[in-house]
Scaffold this active site. Structure first.
Site, mmCIF file in Angstrom:
data_model
loop_
_atom_site.group_PDB
_atom_site.id
_atom_site.type_symbol
_atom_site.label_atom_id
_atom_site.label_comp_id
_atom_site.label_asym_id
_atom_site.label_seq_id
_atom_site.Cartn_x
_atom_site.Cartn_y
_atom_site.Cartn_z
ATOM 1 N N TYR A 119 -4.457 107.217 0.278
ATOM 2 C CA TYR A 119 -4.605 107.423 -1.167
ATOM 3 C C TYR A 119 -3.199 107.591 -1.740
ATOM 4 O O TYR A 119 -2.216 107.148 -1.134
ATOM 5 C CB TYR A 119 -5.521 108.656 -1.341
ATOM 6 C CG TYR A 119 -6.031 108.897 -2.724
ATOM 7 C CD1 TYR A 119 -6.722 107.910 -3.434
ATOM 8 C CD2 TYR A 119 -5.847 110.134 -3.338
ATOM 9 C CE1 TYR A 119 -7.195 108.152 -4.704
ATOM 10 C CE2 TYR A 119 -6.332 110.389 -4.612
ATOM 11 C CZ TYR A 119 -6.999 109.395 -5.291
ATOM 12 O OH TYR A 119 -7.465 109.644 -6.556
ATOM 13 N N ARG A 170 -4.544 98.948 -14.778
ATOM 14 C CA ARG A 170 -3.739 100.173 -14.815
ATOM 15 C C ARG A 170 -3.921 100.855 -13.475
ATOM 16 O O ARG A 170 -4.833 101.641 -13.288
ATOM 17 C CB ARG A 170 -4.213 101.055 -15.983
ATOM 18 C CG ARG A 170 -3.235 102.088 -16.440
ATOM 19 C CD ARG A 170 -3.090 103.256 -15.453
ATOM 20 N NE ARG A 170 -4.053 104.315 -15.605
ATOM 21 C CZ ARG A 170 -4.614 104.956 -14.575
ATOM 22 N NH1 ARG A 170 -4.321 104.648 -13.322
ATOM 23 N NH2 ARG A 170 -5.476 105.915 -14.781
ATOM 24 N N LYS A 194 -10.364 105.074 -2.628
ATOM 25 C CA LYS A 194 -11.248 106.104 -3.213
ATOM 26 C C LYS A 194 -12.534 106.210 -2.414
ATOM 27 O O LYS A 194 -13.032 107.307 -2.164
ATOM 28 C CB LYS A 194 -11.593 105.742 -4.653
ATOM 29 C CG LYS A 194 -10.376 105.828 -5.570
ATOM 30 C CD LYS A 194 -10.667 106.584 -6.833
ATOM 31 C CE LYS A 194 -9.388 106.671 -7.637
ATOM 32 N NZ LYS A 194 -9.272 107.807 -8.487
ATOM 33 N N ASP A 229 -9.398 103.196 -12.821
ATOM 34 C CA ASP A 229 -8.201 102.385 -12.993
ATOM 35 C C ASP A 229 -8.393 101.112 -13.819
ATOM 36 O O ASP A 229 -8.024 100.010 -13.405
ATOM 37 C CB ASP A 229 -7.559 102.105 -11.622
ATOM 38 C CG ASP A 229 -6.943 103.380 -11.051
ATOM 39 O OD1 ASP A 229 -7.697 104.356 -10.880
ATOM 40 O OD2 ASP A 229 -5.732 103.429 -10.836
ATOM 41 N N ASP A 288 -10.804 108.349 -14.048
ATOM 42 C CA ASP A 288 -9.537 108.701 -14.677
ATOM 43 C C ASP A 288 -9.754 109.587 -15.898
ATOM 44 O O ASP A 288 -8.974 110.496 -16.162
ATOM 45 C CB ASP A 288 -8.772 107.431 -15.069
ATOM 46 C CG ASP A 288 -8.420 106.607 -13.849
ATOM 47 O OD1 ASP A 288 -7.897 107.181 -12.889
ATOM 48 O OD2 ASP A 288 -8.710 105.391 -13.850
ATOM 49 N N ASN A 296 0.811 109.543 -11.127
ATOM 50 C CA ASN A 296 0.905 109.004 -9.764
ATOM 51 C C ASN A 296 1.544 107.626 -9.791
ATOM 52 O O ASN A 296 1.498 106.958 -10.819
ATOM 53 C CB ASN A 296 -0.506 108.869 -9.177
ATOM 54 C CG ASN A 296 -1.193 110.213 -9.022
ATOM 55 O OD1 ASN A 296 -0.591 111.162 -8.568
ATOM 56 N ND2 ASN A 296 -2.437 110.284 -9.432
#
Ligand SMILES: NC(=O)C1=CN([C@@H]2O[C@H](COP(=O)(O)OP(=O)(O)OC[C@H]3O[C@@H](n4cnc5c(N)ncnc54)[C@H](OP(=O)(O)O)[C@@H]3O)[C@@H](O)[C@H]2O)C=CC1
Ligand SMILES: CC(=O)C(=O)O
Ligand SMILES: [Mg+2]
Length: 547
Positions: free
Chosen positions: A117, A170, A188, A259, A282, A423
């Site tokens: 991750y 993204r 994930k 994302d 998110d 991140n």
């Protein structure tokens, strides 16, 4: 339609002591069994299994336990100094011996989470074309328009309970990585299994490929996606709609998204929330984790949420999602209307502080945060003017919590709460060392990607990690064990309140309890002890014995 944890495969309902048949479409045996990652045990096959399953001669004579295999692999992994090599070794293991992969991940979460991750998965996505070996999920591109239902049927598993989907626009704070965003759903979902106990076969990673606007990728000979610029508008919406409809038809009520760029993320969530069991990691997962972190931090700082002033750098999915959940929680705690509780929460975007004079040109998700104030351009001036007690970075831009910003927070607060959520590590608003050093050891700090403990003035400070990974595995499990038909904000609050205990089964039980309370659960009757029930539904990576 899939409700709850109904399992049709004997393997899924068998206890660890019971014997199972390692079936795929046919019974797997011999050379095929060794190449079937779901059933392969490598050198751990027993003498009896070697006889019964035509493995004699295909393996060297030694028989290892799963523990010994684990020790060997951890030893080998630690030899790699380059994080991407560790990532590739883990992916190889997942494709070779699935149970051993999860055993490693579960037993060494702290060490291996940053590998599968964030931060390493970020680099893996950037280089996904070069390191691609075997497909780990479904790729649905514009080429598949009109036949997505057929494409879903190509996936070998039928009993899917969670889908994680991205369109790659993204990826963490790394921008548009197009089709190579696949690393995110894969990563994930491995956490849904390792931390949330979902069966690997019930998890489906999906990447929607509508092109990319990343010229570096478009010009890279190893790029694995469509070589075209991103589809937008109707072309995009139609593909997504076909996908969402096909998913519901094929799998029933099934999982979240992650994302997407914010211009699509909010719209997709609003569009599909009423008809699908969907949440955006998110926006909503992050909010739930950060709220939990804040509730824990208040124990150190004192006061209630309503006593604090929040300033965000970054007013996108993560920033406004967190802001809204904080406002909702304060409203629940104080009975004040939401419009009132939003007033102590301020956000800065790339154009400066969000204030009412900007309302005409703001995206809709920023409008609730446009309070009366004179315009302010930079973060430092915003800190000085707003005097926040909590500073949250959700901008995707590294090094934006400068020395001056952290010092200003430390001069305003005895114990400033500073969260650098962006991140991967390269995009973190500041490092743990910077937060502690510049605040003279007074900051309460957490980051999206992990930092090592920091020694400052002979004292060791252990930074927290605020990442939606702490909530989504338990959250997803909660939706599944209750057979939830929709996601409700109160379920996110329930998850936040439980996160302090950091056990997915407990989060799942609270989320499920809320689903029952709200009349959104379809798995009836309600199990009496939801924690026990959640635990009984969780995947175990221990090897099974083959008859
Ligand atoms: N820790 C965790 O669990 C999570 C972390 N994140 C991280 O948060 C980051 C942002 O993600 P997300 O919210 O989805 O992204 P978005 O693109 O939705 O939002 C980014 C926001 O940051 C603003 N911004 C960009 N550059 C600057 C700058 N230089 N100064 C001030 N504001 C700026 C943007 O402004 P404008 O609107 O004007 O363009 C926008 O409001 C990513 O790095 C991601 O990895 C995300 C989810 C979970
Ligand atoms: C953690 C996560 O989901 C992100 O950074 O986008
Ligand atoms: Mg994300």
């Amino acid at each position: 339609m899939m409700n709850g944890v109904e399992k049709t495969i004997a393997e899924d309902i068998a206890t660890e002591e019971q014997l199972i048949t390692p079936w795929t479409v046919s019974v797997s045996s011999g050379y095929t069994l060794l190449r079937d990652p779901r059933h392969n045990k490598g050198l751990a096959f027993t003498e009896n299994e070697r006889d019964a399953h035509y493995l004699r001669g295909l393996l060297p004579p030694a028989i290892l336990t799963q523990e010994l295999q684990e020790r060997k692999l951890m030893h080998n992994l630690r030899q790699y100094e380059v994080p991407l090599q560790r990532y590739m070794a883990m992916m190889d293991l997942q494709e070779r011996n699935e149970r051993l992969f999860y055993k490693l991940l579960i037993d060494n979460v702290e060490e291996l989470l940053p590998v599968v991750y964030t931060p390493t998965v970020g680099e893996a996505c950037q280089k996904y074309g070069s390191i691609f070996r075997r497909p780990q999920g479904l790729y649905i591109s514009l080429k598949e328009k009109g036949k997505i239902l057929e494409v879903l049927k190509n996936w070998p598993e039928r009993n899917i309970q969670v889908i994680v989907v991205t369109d790659g626009e993204r990826i963490l704070g790394l921008g548009d990585l197009g089709c190579q965003g696949m690393g995110i759903p894969v990563g994930k979902l491995s956490l849904y299994t390792a931390l949330g106990g979902l069966r690997p076969s019930a998890c489906l990673p999906v990447t929607i490929d509508v092109g990319t606007n990343n010229d570096r990728l478009l010009n890279n000979e190893f790029y694995i996606g469509l070589r075209r610029r991103r589809a937008t508008g109707q072309e995009y919406a139609e593909l997504l709609d076909e996908f969402m409809t096909a998913v519901k038809k094929n799998y029933g009520e099934t999982g979240p998204c992650t994302d997407f760029a914010n211009h699509n993320a909010f719209e997709l969530l609003a569009k599909y929330k009423p008809t699908h069991l969907v949440f955006n990691d998110d926006i909503q997962g992050t909010a739930s984790v950060v709220l939990a972190g804040l509730l824990a931090a208040l124990k150190l700082v004192g006061g209630t949420l309503a006593d604090h002033t929040f300033l965000f750098l970054g007013a996108g999915e993560a920033g406004t999602g967190i802001a809204e959940l904080i406002a909702l929680e304060i409203s629940k705690q104080t009975n004040a209307p939401l419009e009132e509780t939003r007033k102590n929460i301020w956000l800065v975007d790339s154009k400066g502080l969000i204030v009412s004079s900007r309302k005409g040109s703001l995206q809709h998700f920023k409008k609730p945060w446009a309070h009366d104030h004179e315009p302010i351009k930079g973060l430092l001036d915003a800190v000085k003017a707003i005097k926040p007690t909590v500073l949250i970075g959700s901008s995707g831009v590294g090094k934006t919590f400068t020395k001056e910003v952290v010092e200003a927070m430390a001069s305003l607060n005895e114990k400033p709460i500073i969260l650098a959520l962006s991140n991967p590590t390269t995009q973190s608003e500041c490092t743990a060392e910077e937060a502690y050093t510049w605040s003279e050891g007074r900051a309460i700090f957490a980051s999206g990607s992990p930092f090592d403990p920091v020694e400052y003035n002979s004292k060791v400070y252990v930074p927290g990690q605020a990442n939606n990974a702490y909530i989504f595995p338990g959250f997803g499990l909660g939706l599944i064990i209750s057979g939830a038909i929709r996601v409700h904000d109160d379920m996110l609050l329930a998850a936040s309140e439980t996160l302090a205990e950091q056990i997915s089964a407990k989060i799942a039980a609270k989320v499920a309890a809320k689903a029952y309370e709200l009349g959104l659960a379809s798995r009836l009757p309600r199990p009496k002890d939801l924690v026990k029930y959640a635990e009984s539904c969780m995947y175990s990576p221990l090897y099974r014995s083959y008859r």
